[in-house]
Enzyme design. Structure first.
Site, PDB file in Angstrom:
ATOM      1  N   GLY A   1      18.458  16.109  68.551  1.00  0.00           N
ATOM      2  CA  GLY A   1      18.149  15.156  67.498  1.00  0.00           C
ATOM      3  C   GLY A   1      16.720  14.645  67.525  1.00  0.00           C
ATOM      4  O   GLY A   1      16.326  13.941  68.464  1.00  0.00           O
ATOM      5  N   GLY A   2      15.936  15.029  66.510  1.00  0.00           N
ATOM      6  CA  GLY A   2      14.601  14.468  66.332  1.00  0.00           C
ATOM      7  C   GLY A   2      13.569  14.895  67.353  1.00  0.00           C
ATOM      8  O   GLY A   2      12.523  14.251  67.488  1.00  0.00           O
TER       9      GLY A   2
ATOM     10  N   LYS B   1      29.629  20.528  70.677  1.00  0.00           N
ATOM     11  CA  LYS B   1      28.476  19.825  70.110  1.00  0.00           C
ATOM     12  C   LYS B   1      28.994  18.691  69.238  1.00  0.00           C
ATOM     13  O   LYS B   1      29.775  18.922  68.310  1.00  0.00           O
ATOM     14  CB  LYS B   1      27.604  20.772  69.279  1.00  0.00           C
ATOM     15  CG  LYS B   1      26.307  20.136  68.783  1.00  0.00           C
ATOM     16  CD  LYS B   1      25.420  21.153  68.082  1.00  0.00           C
ATOM     17  CE  LYS B   1      24.066  20.550  67.753  1.00  0.00           C
ATOM     18  NZ  LYS B   1      24.122  19.472  66.759  1.00  0.00           N
TER      19      LYS B   1
ATOM     20  N   MET C   1      22.217  26.224  62.729  1.00  0.00           N
ATOM     21  CA  MET C   1      21.881  25.659  61.415  1.00  0.00           C
ATOM     22  C   MET C   1      22.337  26.628  60.330  1.00  0.00           C
ATOM     23  O   MET C   1      21.894  27.781  60.301  1.00  0.00           O
ATOM     24  CB  MET C   1      20.368  25.403  61.310  1.00  0.00           C
ATOM     25  CG  MET C   1      19.855  24.331  62.260  1.00  0.00           C
ATOM     26  SD  MET C   1      18.051  24.154  62.215  1.00  0.00           S
ATOM     27  CE  MET C   1      17.557  25.629  63.138  1.00  0.00           C
TER      28      MET C   1
ATOM     29  N   GLN D   1      28.916  29.496  67.403  1.00  0.00           N
ATOM     30  CA  GLN D   1      29.491  28.194  67.049  1.00  0.00           C
ATOM     31  C   GLN D   1      30.592  28.381  66.020  1.00  0.00           C
ATOM     32  O   GLN D   1      30.382  28.985  64.968  1.00  0.00           O
ATOM     33  CB  GLN D   1      28.454  27.218  66.498  1.00  0.00           C
ATOM     34  CG  GLN D   1      29.081  25.831  66.321  1.00  0.00           C
ATOM     35  CD  GLN D   1      28.187  24.804  65.658  1.00  0.00           C
ATOM     36  OE1 GLN D   1      27.859  24.941  64.473  1.00  0.00           O
ATOM     37  NE2 GLN D   1      27.809  23.763  66.388  1.00  0.00           N
TER      38      GLN D   1
ATOM     39  N   CYS E   1      29.008  18.211  62.502  1.00  0.00           N
ATOM     40  CA  CYS E   1      28.583  18.329  61.109  1.00  0.00           C
ATOM     41  C   CYS E   1      29.218  17.225  60.267  1.00  0.00           C
ATOM     42  O   CYS E   1      30.443  17.075  60.255  1.00  0.00           O
ATOM     43  CB  CYS E   1      28.969  19.698  60.560  1.00  0.00           C
ATOM     44  SG  CYS E   1      28.479  19.935  58.826  1.00  0.00           S
TER      45      CYS E   1
END
Length: 319
Positions: free
Chosen positions: A205-206, A132, A11, A63, A93
């Site tokens: 995700g989530g 990713k 992130m 990354q 992204c």
């Protein structure tokens, strides 16, 4: 947890080396990811500074954001000498800021290019190269689109894919909206594992609690968690139970953090610049708001300042 894994998602502005050092206090097993670092930043900037980290952060994944196979290869060659454990290509992204450089989710439309990057990177390291990605982009939102993307890239030698279980709308939605508006389609990622049983498939995700992490691990090989780990880092501690160990206590984390900060304070580091990474330490406890207020918006903080308010929160909660 044999042949399974948990990861902290990359992130930007969040998974800095300082937060990763903090994150490692909660769990010795999870894979930590750097922020996405662009190839141009490494090749034109201060690579040693950008790629620095503390040895305690292993296993650690770098990354990279880029679209030129030769540049990706150069960056891997530089970073390989710094002993990163893996290298990951950002194909997820959705930001407008990176699309014009052909970085991120837009690369899903060019699987041959991603495959070329994998080959070039593998030629410059023996470490794993992973990808990713999203489950789709814009109108290319069918399961078959993702399946074909993965199949093409896998032929280049990539054996590990991390799928964010939402499509990305490259026009019309902000990165934040792209994390919230497109519906989650976990079943698509489960199907990916069924269609590619020999690949390592990780889901993202989530995901924000241990029960859901366990549910996903019944279907795929790994789970990647982002903001939930950042805002409630003790969730990383709870994941220790997956390895048959107890979660660390808040008191233990505080003591380890203060030892770490004392060294930085002795080096004249302004701890106020780091404190944003520690705001979630007491999430869910009485006094958590007081902790956040004490650390936020300050021009200067000492270890004594941090310990004082932390001790108050621990006392309130009888910890």
């Amino acid at each position: 947890m044999k042949d399974k894994r948990i990861s902290l998602a990359p992130m930007i502005d969040w998974t800095t080396t300082d937060f990763r050092h903090f994150a490692r206090l909660f769990n010795p097993y999870i894979y930590l990811y750097t922020e996405m670092i662009s190839t141009s930043a490494i090749l034109k900037g201060d690579a040693s500074y950008l790629l620095r980290y503390d040895d305690s952060q292993h296993p650690l994944v770098l990354q990279l954001g880029g679209s030129d196979p030769s540049q990706m290869a150069q960056c891997v060659k530089i970073a390989d000498g710094m002993d990163y454990d893996e290298f990951n290509i950002n194909v997820g992204c959705p930001s407008d800021r990176v699309q014009h450089n052909k970085i991120g989710a837009c690369l899903m439309a060019e699987p041959k290019l991603v495959a070329d990057m994998v080959r070039a990177m593998k030629d410059n390291t023996d470490k794993p190269i992973t990808v990713k990605h999203r489950i789709g982009i814009d109108e290319c939102d069918s399961y078959e689109f993702m399946r074909d993307f993965v199949g093409e890239v896998a032929q280049a030698g990539c054996t590990h894919f991390i799928a964010h279980a939402r499509i990305a709308w490259l026009q019309g939605l902000s990165p934040k909206q792209n994390r919230e508006i497109p519906p989650l389609r976990y079943d698509d990622v489960y199907c990916l594992k069924q269609d590619f049983p020999n690949l390592f498939i990780e889901i993202n995700g989530g995901i924000d609690n241990l029960a859901d992490i366990k549910t996903h691990l019944a279907h795929v090989d790994g789970v990647m968690v982002g903001r939930a780990f950042y805002h409630n880092p003790m969730l990383m501690g709870e994941c220790c139970k997956l390895w048959g160990q107890s979660a660390p206590t808040h008191r233990h984390i505080l003591e380890s953090l203060c030892q770490q900060l004392l060294k930085q304070q002795d080096d004249n580091t302004n701890l106020a610049n780091l404190s944003r990474h520690y705001l979630g330490l007491f999430t869910g406890l009485t006094g958590a708001r007081k902790w956040r207020q004490a650390l936020s918006g300050k021009s200067h903080l000492t270890v004594d300042d941090i310990r004082r308010v932390a001790d108050e929160v621990l006392k309130i909660n009888s910890l």
